[in-house]
Write an enzyme that holds these catalytic residues in place. Structure first.
Site, PDB file in Angstrom:
ATOM      1  N   GLY A  79       0.708  -1.185  -0.111  1.00  0.00           N
ATOM      2  CA  GLY A  79      -0.045   0.103  -0.009  1.00  0.00           C
ATOM      3  C   GLY A  79       0.646   1.323   0.172  1.00  0.00           C
ATOM      4  O   GLY A  79       0.381   2.305  -0.189  1.00  0.00           O
TER       5      GLY A  79
ATOM      6  N   ARG B 221      -6.043   0.565  -6.138  1.00  0.00           N
ATOM      7  CA  ARG B 221      -4.647   1.237  -5.798  1.00  0.00           C
ATOM      8  C   ARG B 221      -4.288   2.308  -6.524  1.00  0.00           C
ATOM      9  O   ARG B 221      -3.593   3.061  -6.072  1.00  0.00           O
ATOM     10  CB  ARG B 221      -3.662  -0.035  -5.551  1.00  0.00           C
TER      11      ARG B 221
ATOM     12  N   ASP C 100      -3.819   1.232  11.857  1.00  0.00           N
ATOM     13  CA  ASP C 100      -5.359   1.296  12.407  1.00  0.00           C
ATOM     14  C   ASP C 100      -5.324   0.818  13.796  1.00  0.00           C
ATOM     15  O   ASP C 100      -5.183   1.648  14.612  1.00  0.00           O
ATOM     16  CB  ASP C 100      -6.054   0.120  11.376  1.00  0.00           C
TER      17      ASP C 100
ATOM     18  N   PHE D 127     -13.487   2.251   6.570  1.00  0.00           N
ATOM     19  CA  PHE D 127     -12.674   1.447   5.395  1.00  0.00           C
ATOM     20  C   PHE D 127     -12.354   2.514   4.241  1.00  0.00           C
ATOM     21  O   PHE D 127     -13.507   2.982   3.571  1.00  0.00           O
ATOM     22  CB  PHE D 127     -13.226   0.188   5.086  1.00  0.00           C
TER      23      PHE D 127
ATOM     24  N   GLU E 286       4.464   3.738   6.201  1.00  0.00           N
ATOM     25  CA  GLU E 286       3.156   2.973   6.244  1.00  0.00           C
ATOM     26  C   GLU E 286       2.154   3.467   5.675  1.00  0.00           C
ATOM     27  O   GLU E 286       2.206   4.738   5.801  1.00  0.00           O
ATOM     28  CB  GLU E 286       3.239   2.337   7.604  1.00  0.00           C
ATOM     29  N   ASP E 287       1.261   2.837   4.928  1.00  0.00           N
ATOM     30  CA  ASP E 287       0.351   3.401   4.228  1.00  0.00           C
ATOM     31  C   ASP E 287      -0.800   4.048   5.528  1.00  0.00           C
ATOM     32  O   ASP E 287      -1.258   5.094   5.356  1.00  0.00           O
ATOM     33  CB  ASP E 287      -0.364   2.686   3.266  1.00  0.00           C
TER      34      ASP E 287
ATOM     35  N   ASP F 218      -5.892  -0.532  -1.197  1.00  0.00           N
ATOM     36  CA  ASP F 218      -6.868  -1.450  -1.795  1.00  0.00           C
ATOM     37  C   ASP F 218      -8.216  -2.123  -1.076  1.00  0.00           C
ATOM     38  O   ASP F 218      -7.985  -2.017   0.170  1.00  0.00           O
ATOM     39  CB  ASP F 218      -6.121  -2.790  -2.392  1.00  0.00           C
TER      40      ASP F 218
HETATM   41  P1  5GP Z   1      -3.659  -2.676  11.800  1.00  0.00           P
HETATM   42  O1  5GP Z   1      -2.681  -3.933  12.074  1.00  0.00           O
HETATM   43  O2  5GP Z   1      -2.856  -1.305  12.281  1.00  0.00           O
HETATM   44  O3  5GP Z   1      -4.832  -2.972  12.525  1.00  0.00           O
HETATM   45  O4  5GP Z   1      -3.905  -2.648  10.320  1.00  0.00           O
HETATM   46  C1  5GP Z   1      -2.980  -2.312   9.454  1.00  0.00           C
HETATM   47  C2  5GP Z   1      -3.182  -2.910   8.069  1.00  0.00           C
HETATM   48  O5  5GP Z   1      -4.624  -2.780   7.809  1.00  0.00           O
HETATM   49  C3  5GP Z   1      -2.596  -1.757   7.068  1.00  0.00           C
HETATM   50  O6  5GP Z   1      -1.361  -1.979   6.742  1.00  0.00           O
HETATM   51  C4  5GP Z   1      -3.595  -2.033   5.919  1.00  0.00           C
HETATM   52  O7  5GP Z   1      -3.188  -3.031   5.130  1.00  0.00           O
HETATM   53  C5  5GP Z   1      -4.872  -2.696   6.596  1.00  0.00           C
HETATM   54  N1  5GP Z   1      -6.011  -1.539   6.611  1.00  0.00           N
HETATM   55  C6  5GP Z   1      -6.445  -0.857   7.854  1.00  0.00           C
HETATM   56  N2  5GP Z   1      -7.452  -0.036   7.856  1.00  0.00           N
HETATM   57  C7  5GP Z   1      -7.542   0.144   6.409  1.00  0.00           C
HETATM   58  C8  5GP Z   1      -8.348   0.784   5.592  1.00  0.00           C
HETATM   59  O8  5GP Z   1      -9.257   1.619   5.862  1.00  0.00           O
HETATM   60  N3  5GP Z   1      -8.288   0.552   4.014  1.00  0.00           N
HETATM   61  C9  5GP Z   1      -7.466  -0.296   3.536  1.00  0.00           C
HETATM   62  N4  5GP Z   1      -7.601  -0.410   2.337  1.00  0.00           N
HETATM   63  N5  5GP Z   1      -6.320  -1.090   4.523  1.00  0.00           N
HETATM   64  C10 5GP Z   1      -6.566  -1.064   5.845  1.00  0.00           C
END
Ligand code: 5GP
Length: 179
Positions: A49, A169, A107, A156, A103-104, A163
């Site tokens: 991402g 993307r 969350d 989301f 990092e993109d 994606d």
């Molecule tokens: P975490 O481990 O911080 O909960 O989640 C991180 C990963 O979840 C990110 O690297 C991404 O791949 C995915 N992610 C979390 N929120 C979103 C979102 O709103 N949209 C997308 N496309 N991916 C997300």
């Protein structure tokens, strides 16, 4: 009123335009350039991402820097802890370097916690995090997320590298799912 767009089988509406994205990346780049004045940065981008953000941020960095990319592979663990996340394609030698992880989106923060744990094992001088997007109401960890270009609610999103099931993307702007 913006018309919803369809990505695969879901509808999304425009929430952050590319020019807003570029403005917030410039602010983060200014902070990084100021904080690392007189130093070198070793950026590590977390694929997939991050590719658009990494490309746009790096063009705004003025201190000497290098960049490498890694990817998080998730698989079911053999223990009750659920998904295990492992970094693949780790950069060769980051010992003693000033690392900034790109990092993109952060969350819950669980993925980044694992990335930090594995990179710390390679003994960099210092590690900071520069995420494009941060969901403050979802974050459950205690480490510091040093640079956050934009904070967003718990919905989301797709576009600008992120994606939905592999699609979206390529969108230059960021869109939020319509429930
Ligand atoms: P975490 O481990 O911080 O909960 O989640 C991180 C990963 O979840 C990110 O690297 C991404 O791949 C995915 N992610 C979390 N929120 C979103 C979102 O709103 N949209 C997308 N496309 N991916 C997300």
């Amino acid at each position: 009123m913006n018309q919803p767009i369809t990505v695969k089988d879901k509808q999304f509406i425009l929430s952050i335009s590319n020019s807003e994205i570029q403005n917030s990346i410039q602010k983060v780049a200014d902070e990084i350039n100021r904080d690392y004045e007189g130093k070198e940065i070793f950026f590590i981008g977390v694929l997939n991402g991050v590719f658009m953000y990494a490309a746009d941020l790096l063009k705004k960095i003025t201190v000497p820097c290098q960049i490498s990319f890694t990817k998080v592979a998730s698989y079911e663990g053999t223990h009750s802890t659920g998904k295990v996340k492992q970094l693949i394609g780790l950069p060769e030698d980051i010992a003693g370097r000033n690392v900034v992880i790109l990092e993109d989106i952060v969350d819950t923060g669980f993925t980044m916690k694992e990335i930090l744990r594995q990179l710390e094992g390679l003994h960099p001088a210092d590690i900071k995090i520069a995420t494009l997007l941060f969901k403050p109401n979802s974050f459950k960890e205690s480490y510091k997320v040093d640079y956050r270009a934009m904070e967003i609610p718990n919905a989301f999103i797709v576009g600008y590298g992120l994606d939905y099931d592999g699609y979206g993307r390529n969108l230059p702007d960021i869109y939020t799912v319509v429930n």
